[in-house]
Design an enzyme around this catalytic site. Structure first.
Site, PDB file in Angstrom:
ATOM      1  N   ASP A  34      38.116  36.992  51.835  1.00 33.46           N
ATOM      2  CA  ASP A  34      37.031  37.080  52.687  1.00 33.46           C
ATOM      3  C   ASP A  34      35.417  37.137  52.885  1.00 33.46           C
ATOM      4  O   ASP A  34      35.148  36.463  52.778  1.00 33.46           O
ATOM      5  CB  ASP A  34      37.918  37.877  54.266  1.00 33.46           C
ATOM      6  CG  ASP A  34      39.275  37.152  54.657  1.00 33.46           C
ATOM      7  OD1 ASP A  34      39.403  36.358  54.691  1.00 33.46           O
ATOM      8  OD2 ASP A  34      39.110  38.056  55.094  1.00 33.46           O
ATOM      9  N   THR A  69      54.520  42.002  55.113  1.00 35.35           N
ATOM     10  CA  THR A  69      55.023  42.450  53.943  1.00 35.35           C
ATOM     11  C   THR A  69      54.319  42.939  52.474  1.00 35.35           C
ATOM     12  O   THR A  69      54.639  43.449  52.221  1.00 35.35           O
ATOM     13  CB  THR A  69      56.081  41.440  53.837  1.00 35.35           C
ATOM     14  OG1 THR A  69      55.680  40.499  52.481  1.00 35.35           O
ATOM     15  CG2 THR A  69      57.502  41.001  54.480  1.00 35.35           C
TER      16      THR A  69
HETATM   17  C1  PRP Z   1      44.589  39.110  47.726  1.00 36.05           C
HETATM   18  C2  PRP Z   1      43.580  39.510  46.543  1.00 36.05           C
HETATM   19  C3  PRP Z   1      44.621  39.179  45.123  1.00 36.05           C
HETATM   20  C4  PRP Z   1      45.678  40.214  46.198  1.00 36.05           C
HETATM   21  C5  PRP Z   1      46.112  41.887  45.464  1.00 36.05           C
HETATM   22  O1  PRP Z   1      44.817  38.475  47.976  1.00 36.05           O
HETATM   23  O2  PRP Z   1      42.717  38.328  45.893  1.00 36.05           O
HETATM   24  O3  PRP Z   1      44.882  38.122  45.221  1.00 36.05           O
HETATM   25  O4  PRP Z   1      45.270  40.172  47.562  1.00 36.05           O
HETATM   26  O5  PRP Z   1      47.618  42.103  45.803  1.00 36.05           O
HETATM   27  P1  PRP Z   1      48.447  42.497  45.752  1.00 36.05           P
HETATM   28  O6  PRP Z   1      47.916  42.503  44.009  1.00 36.05           O
HETATM   29  O7  PRP Z   1      49.367  43.301  46.417  1.00 36.05           O
HETATM   30  O8  PRP Z   1      49.271  40.779  45.404  1.00 36.05           O
HETATM   31  P2  PRP Z   1      45.044  37.337  48.922  1.00 36.05           P
HETATM   32  O9  PRP Z   1      46.420  37.349  49.292  1.00 36.05           O
HETATM   33  O10 PRP Z   1      43.956  38.789  50.339  1.00 36.05           O
HETATM   34  O11 PRP Z   1      44.382  35.808  49.569  1.00 36.05           O
HETATM   35  P3  PRP Z   1      43.162  35.749  49.203  1.00 36.05           P
HETATM   36  O12 PRP Z   1      42.993  35.827  48.083  1.00 36.05           O
HETATM   37  O13 PRP Z   1      43.362  33.956  49.437  1.00 36.05           O
HETATM   38  O14 PRP Z   1      41.984  36.633  50.426  1.00 36.05           O
END
Ligand code: PRP
Length: 207
Positions: free
Chosen positions: A201, A106
Site C-alpha cells: 500500500d 486468515t
Molecule cells: C504482504 C507482504 C508479503 C506478505 C508477508 O503482502 O508484501 O508479501 O504480506 O506476509 P506473510 O509473511 O505473513 O505471508 P500483502 O498480502 O499485503 O499483498 P500486497 O503486497 O499486494 O500488499
C-alpha cells in the site's frame, strides 16, 4: 541457519525513512529501492564466478564473470519495487512474477498469478519480497520455485519477523534468508511490529 542481517549504515538510514509513517510514497519507494540494493549486494556477494579473458585497451586481462543463470521472483505487489534495483546489479537476470495476497481474515497467502515455467529453470532463484511476516507467502513462493526446479534459492527481504524466518528455515533449510532488520514480533493482525505498515500500500499509494 540464521538469517543474515545487513548492518550497513545506509541501510539503517533508509530503514528509518521507511518506518516513518510521515514518509510519502515517492520517498518510501526510493528508500525501499536503496534497501533492496544493499541487501541484494550482500545476498549475492558469493555468487559463483568463472574466468574470462578480455582485451583491455592496453593488453589482455583475466577477469571473472557470473557463472550461473539468475532468476528474480518478485512476490506481487510489494516485491515489484525490488526488481529494478536488483536488475541494476544483475541486468541479465530473468524476472518471473508471482502474485500472492494475504487473506486479511486468515493471514494465509492466496495465489493469483503464477507463470513460472516448467522445465527451463535458472540456476539460482532470488525470491524478492520486502516483508517476511508469518512466512506463509515466502513458503508458497518457495514451493512454486521448487516445482520450477531452480537448483538454489535465496530469499531476500527488507524487514522480517522471527516467526517468518523460523518457518522458512523449517520448511526450506537450504534457503538462506537475507534482510535489513529482524523486528520483535507480529501483532494480532499478523503485521510486523514495529515494522513499516503495509509495504504494498505504501509503495503504490493505495492506503
Ligand atoms: C504482504 C507482504 C508479503 C506478505 C508477508 O503482502 O508484501 O508479501 O504480506 O506476509 P506473510 O509473511 O505473513 O505471508 P500483502 O498480502 O499485503 O499483498 P500486497 O503486497 O499486494 O500488499
Amino acid at each position: 541457519m540464521e538469517a543474515t542481517v545487513v548492518e550497513h549504515a545506509l541501510a539503517q538510514h533508509h530503514l528509518s525513512i521507511v518506518r516513518d509513517r510521515q514518509t510519502s510514497p515517492p520517498q518510501f519507494r526510493h528508500s525501499l529501492e536503496q534497501l533492496s540494493m544493499l541487501v541484494a549486494c550482500e545476498a549475492t556477494k558469493d555468487l559463483e564466478l568463472h574466468e574470462v579473458r578480455v582485451h583491455t585497451p592496453l593488453t589482455t586481462a583475466v577477469t571473472r564473470r557470473l557463472a550461473r543463470s539468475i532468476g528474480l521472483v518478485p512476490i506481487l505487489r510489494a516485491g515489484i519495487v525490488m526488481v529494478e534495483p536488483v536488475l541494476n546489479l544483475i541486468p541479465e537476470a530473468e524476472v518471473w512474477h508471482l502474485g500472492l495476497y494475504r487473506d486479511e481474515a486468515t493471514a494465509r497467502p492466496v495465489p493469483y498469478y503464477n507463470k513460472l515455467p516448467a522445465g527451463s529453470p535458472v540456476d539460482i532463484a532470488l525470491v524478492l519480497d520486502p516483508m517476511l511476516a508469518t512466512g506463509g507467502s515466502a513458503c508458497m513462493a518457495l514451493e512454486s520455485k521448487q516445482a520450477w526446479g531452480a537448483r538454489q534459492t535465496v530469499l531476500i527481504s527488507v524487514i522480517a519477523a522471527p516467526e517468518g524466518i523460523d518457518r522458512v528455515h523449517l520448511q526450506f533449510p537450504d534457503t538462506p534468508v537475507y534482510t535489513c532488520a529482524i523486528d520483535g514480533e507480529l501483532n494480532d493482525d499478523k503485521f510486523i511490529v514495529p515494522g513499516l505498515g503495509d509495504a504494498g500500500d505504501r509503495v503504490f499509494n493505495t492506503m
